[in-house]
Design a protein around this motif. Sequence first.
Motif, PDB file in Angstrom:
ATOM      1  N   GLU A  25       0.806  -1.212   0.000  1.00 58.45           N
ATOM      2  CA  GLU A  25       0.000   0.000   0.000  1.00 58.45           C
ATOM      3  C   GLU A  25       0.842   1.267   0.000  1.00 58.45           C
ATOM      4  O   GLU A  25       0.317   2.366  -0.122  1.00 58.45           O
ATOM      5  CB  GLU A  25      -0.931   0.006   1.216  1.00 58.45           C
ATOM      6  N   GLY A  26       2.138   1.126   0.149  1.00 63.64           N
ATOM      7  CA  GLY A  26       3.002   2.292   0.239  1.00 63.64           C
ATOM      8  C   GLY A  26       3.331   2.894  -1.115  1.00 63.64           C
ATOM      9  O   GLY A  26       2.861   2.446  -2.153  1.00 63.64           O
ATOM     10  N   ARG A 125      -4.037   6.472  10.067  1.00 66.32           N
ATOM     11  CA  ARG A 125      -3.437   6.821   8.776  1.00 66.32           C
ATOM     12  C   ARG A 125      -4.457   7.451   7.828  1.00 66.32           C
ATOM     13  O   ARG A 125      -4.551   7.097   6.668  1.00 66.32           O
ATOM     14  CB  ARG A 125      -2.781   5.596   8.127  1.00 66.32           C
TER      15      ARG A 125
END
Length: 128
Positions: A25-26, A125
């Motif tokens: 997901e980064g 986040r």
Amino acid sequence: MMKVQDVMPWFRLFPPNLWAVAYFEGVRYGHFTMGVAELLCSWALEGHELPIVQMMEHIREQLTGWFHERRSIGMSMQSVLVPSAEKVISEAVADSQCYQVLRANKVEFEIVSSERTNIVDIQSRCCS
């Protein structure tokens, strides 16, 4: 010789986003290509008429040269980051100079700029 069934229990100890590109997901720096595979194929094609041992020796010599060149480039770098990542971070730091960060609580921060204000929750986040 290790087999897939020997490694899979170890992989399952970690969530897929840590080892599988499909679940990552980064932010990816640079881009993904088949460059290494294409390079190996081109080296194999260069030696395709050679007996297998000589073809493998040709590929090994090419890899050795490639590793030496990459190591020399790496040793000359002043940063622990590759130049493309260093540039992205430098630009982000320069852009961040116009922001003011205010702590709302333990996990929420208010980010104020001349354009807008956002709330960032570092625990979940999330960003408004």
